[in-house]
Every structure is written in C-alpha cells, then in structure tokens.
Design a protein around this motif. Structure first.
Motif, PDB file in Angstrom:
ATOM      1  N   PHE A 180     -38.035  51.039  -9.546  1.00 26.48           N
ATOM      2  CA  PHE A 180     -36.688  51.607  -9.472  1.00 26.48           C
ATOM      3  C   PHE A 180     -35.738  50.989 -10.481  1.00 26.48           C
ATOM      4  O   PHE A 180     -34.751  51.631 -10.869  1.00 26.48           O
ATOM      5  N   LEU A 203     -32.243  50.648  -3.156  1.00 24.23           N
ATOM      6  CA  LEU A 203     -33.103  51.823  -3.157  1.00 24.23           C
ATOM      7  C   LEU A 203     -34.567  51.413  -3.047  1.00 24.23           C
ATOM      8  O   LEU A 203     -35.355  52.054  -2.340  1.00 24.23           O
ATOM      9  N   THR A 254     -39.558  59.624  -6.966  1.00 20.98           N
ATOM     10  CA  THR A 254     -38.346  59.831  -7.752  1.00 20.98           C
ATOM     11  C   THR A 254     -37.228  59.060  -7.054  1.00 20.98           C
ATOM     12  O   THR A 254     -37.450  58.418  -6.026  1.00 20.98           O
ATOM     13  N   THR A 255     -36.020  59.122  -7.585  1.00 17.84           N
ATOM     14  CA  THR A 255     -34.898  58.474  -6.907  1.00 17.84           C
ATOM     15  C   THR A 255     -34.441  59.275  -5.700  1.00 17.84           C
ATOM     16  O   THR A 255     -33.602  58.815  -4.929  1.00 17.84           O
ATOM     17  N   ARG A 256     -35.002  60.495  -5.516  1.00 18.71           N
ATOM     18  CA  ARG A 256     -34.566  61.381  -4.433  1.00 18.71           C
ATOM     19  C   ARG A 256     -35.593  61.565  -3.322  1.00 18.71           C
ATOM     20  O   ARG A 256     -35.250  61.892  -2.200  1.00 18.71           O
ATOM     21  N   ALA A 305     -28.791  55.611  -5.340  1.00 21.57           N
ATOM     22  CA  ALA A 305     -29.301  55.813  -6.700  1.00 21.57           C
ATOM     23  C   ALA A 305     -28.698  54.856  -7.716  1.00 21.57           C
ATOM     24  O   ALA A 305     -29.311  54.574  -8.747  1.00 21.57           O
ATOM     25  N   THR A 319     -34.057  54.275 -12.390  1.00 20.00           N
ATOM     26  CA  THR A 319     -32.607  54.433 -12.236  1.00 20.00           C
ATOM     27  C   THR A 319     -31.899  54.320 -13.581  1.00 20.00           C
ATOM     28  O   THR A 319     -30.690  54.534 -13.669  1.00 20.00           O
ATOM     29  N   PRO A 325     -30.352  49.883  -7.510  1.00 16.27           N
ATOM     30  CA  PRO A 325     -31.811  49.859  -7.591  1.00 16.27           C
ATOM     31  C   PRO A 325     -32.500  48.994  -6.548  1.00 16.27           C
ATOM     32  O   PRO A 325     -33.521  49.402  -5.977  1.00 16.27           O
TER      33      PRO A 325
END
Length: 307
Positions: free
Chosen positions: A129, A213, A250-252, A207, A133, A210
């Motif tokens: 991440f 997340l 992914t970040t999502r 997001a 990111t 990092p």
C-alpha cells in the motif's frame, strides 16, 4: 548498496527513471504482444498473445541448469542493480520485472528470503500500500507454483492501471463497481464472476493513510482466507498455506481466488487472469480461449468453492 528509503511521492518518478536506464543498458527485456478482446459473461477480457518468449525461455533454462540451491537460482538475492527502483520499507524493496509484458510492472520483494507459500503479513501489506497509494495500480500475489508464481522467494507484484487505454481500469471493473456500490463490510462475492472467490471492499476513507489501509487490508485478508477455507499448516516450524490461491488488491477492494492447478489446455493463469487479463503463447492457445470462453478457463484452474 543503497539502503535509504524512497520518500512518499517519489516512487513513480523513480520507476520512470529506472525503466529508462534498464532499457538503455539491456537489463529490462519487454515481451512484445498483440492484443485481442473476448467478451464473456459481461466481462470484456483482454487477451495478450506473446510474439516471442525466446529470451525468457533461455533465461529459465539457464537458471534451471544451476544447482538446486535456492540462492543459486534466486534472481532476488542478489538482485540486478539495474532493475532496482528503491527501498520501500525496512523489509521490502521494489524491482522492475525483467521480462515485463505490461509497462512498468513492479515486484515488491522481501529483503531476506521467505517462501512464496508463506502467508502474507502486515509488513507485506504495508509495503504494497505504500506503493499503490502513490499511483493507481493493481497489486497481486501468486501464492506458489500452482497459482502462477515462477519464483520461490516471496514477492508481490503491481501493474499500473488502466491495463488498457481503451478500457476501464480493469476488465472486471464494471462488475466490481456494481457490487461495491451496494455491499457492506462483510465478505461476499461478485455476481457474474463464475469462478470460486471471496471479495471484500476496503474503506475508501483510508486511501490517504497507507499504514491504516494496510492494517485494515491485512485484517480483511485473514477474513478472505477463512471464507475460502484456507488455513495455516506447519512446515518446518513456519506457518504456510494449506492450498494455493491468488490475491488481487486495489485501494478500494480485495479478492481471493483459491486455485487447483496452474494451467488448463496448456494455458497458464496467474492472478491477472481473474482481473480479466489473460496471456497466451501462440495462436493455438488464443483459439482455445475463444472456443472455451475465458470464464471457463478461469473456472477450470480455480479451486474448491469459496464462501
């Protein structure tokens, strides 16, 4: 050896700079492909047909001819300094993928040797991440040979998005976007993806943070493993996976796909296949995918039903 860490926001410029250098000195050997699309079950699959694998095949043969000592056949210890992008953390570094099909394909590699069959840990997610990111990318993990990994040294991978300029971020993105819009934080599946998998969304508010997340994603990863029926087994004192799998990040959102075999009809599949991007070595394999349908190819290599 450079031990300083890449500063936040400097990764992508470093990737571009090192790519230019590696191309100039011949350390980077891009594999040229032609592209085709095949629509199946609401997904416009991107199929790349490799024009030549001669250099990669020759490299593989040379490595296999060496003694069966991990260090002797490990391209990450030592790594080629011409492919070195930077240190992303105290535990991980970033390399260019020597035989890249997709431009700016990155490898996130552990500094010390760890097995690819080991479970991912918080340090792995933090390194991943820290990268995705900084630019929009898809992270993925092939957890051993049956999941498409070609090296035994633990490494995650990142490809920049979109995978194709004429398409959404990922071929499966329309299906994913529809389910994210209505799902909560529970583990679920993506309707339309007709292979065993477990899917979860990530907190979009994280997001820009990092580390937070990464912690959230690591917790979600453990839940995905449970949903897929994967657990730890003791191998020489280390916890390793009970079965192979692919992970897309992914970040999502994240998706885990259990695996049963690396290939079907001679067609090898790694994590990118489940994102809607497949690779074939020749026209015969392309025709096989057209005949079977990409979704059937993925069904054949996926493992027992998750969820």
């Amino acid at each position: 050896m450079n031990t300083s860490l890449l500063q936040s926001g400097t990764l992508w410029p470093a990737v571009l700079r090192q790519t230019a250098h590696a191309l100039n000195c011949g350390a980077l050997c891009p594999i040229q492909t032609t592209r085709a699309t095949i629509e199946d079950s609401g997904v416009c699959f991107l199929i790349r047909q490799v024009s030549s694998l001669a250099r990669k095949d020759k490299d593989e043969q040379r490595r296999k001819a060496k003694p069966a000592d991990k260090c002797a056949v490990n391209p990450f210890l030592p790594y080629d300094s011409n492919l070195f992008v930077g240190n992303i953390s105290d535990t991980h570094l970033v390399l260019l993928n020597k035989f890249n099909v997709i431009d700016h394909h990155l490898l996130i590699v552990t500094r010390r040797f760890e097995l690819q069959e080991n479970f991912l840990n918080l340090a792995d997610f933090s390194a991943l991440f820290n990268c995705i990111t900084q630019f929009d990318g898809l992270g993925f993990y092939n957890s051993g040979p049956a999941a498409g990994a070609s090296q035994p040294h633990k490494h995650l991978q990142i490809v920049p998005l979109p995978l194709d300029d004429a398409a959404p971020l990922l071929p499966i993105e329309p299906l994913v976007a529809a389910v994210i819009a209505r799902m909560d934080d529970a583990i679920g599946t993506v309707p339309g993806l007709h292979f065993p998998h477990a899917f979860v969304r990530l907190d979009p508010l994280l997001a820009t943070r990092p580390l937070d997340l990464a912690r959230n994603a690591f917790d979600r990863y453990m839940s995905l493993l449970d949903a897929a029926g994967l657990h730890a087994i003791d191998v020489n004192g280390e916890p390793q996976q009970s079965a192979p799998y692919n992970l897309l990040v992914t970040t999502r959102w994240m998706m885990l796909v259990p695996r049963s075999t690396e290939r079907t009809e001679g067609i090898a599949v790694n994590a990118l296949g489940f994102a809607g991007s497949l690779f074939v070595r020749n026209g015969m394999q392309m025709e096989t995918i057209r005949k079977l349908g990409p979704m059937t190819v993925l069904q054949r290599v996926a493992g027992p039903n998750a969820m």
